[in-house]
Design a protein around this motif. Structure first.
Motif: not given
Length: 54
Positions: A43-54
Motif C-alpha cells: 500500500x505504501x509503495x502504491x501511495x508513493x507511486x501515486x504521489x509521484x504520478x507513476x
C-alpha cells in the motif's frame, strides 16, 4: 507409588513446555507482524507511486 507422586509434584518438565509454548506464540506473532507489514508495504509503495504520478 512414591515415584509417581514425585513426578507429579516436580515442575521441571513444565518449564520446558512453557518455553516451547512461548516460542510458538513468538513465532505466531512474528508471522502476523510480517503479514501486516507486507500488506502495508504494498500500500505504501502504491501511495508513493501515486504521489509521484507513476
Amino acid at each position: 507409588m512414591h515415584r509417581l507422586q514425585r513426578l507429579h509434584d516436580e515442575e521441571e518438565g513444565f518449564s520446558t513446555a512453557e518455553l516451547l509454548g512461548n516460542a510458538a506464540l513468538g513465532v505466531a506473532a512474528l508471522v502476523a507482524i510480517w503479514a501486516l507489514l507486507q500488506g502495508l508495504g504494498v500500500d505504501i509503495i502504491n501511495w508513493i507511486g501515486a504521489q509521484l504520478g507513476v
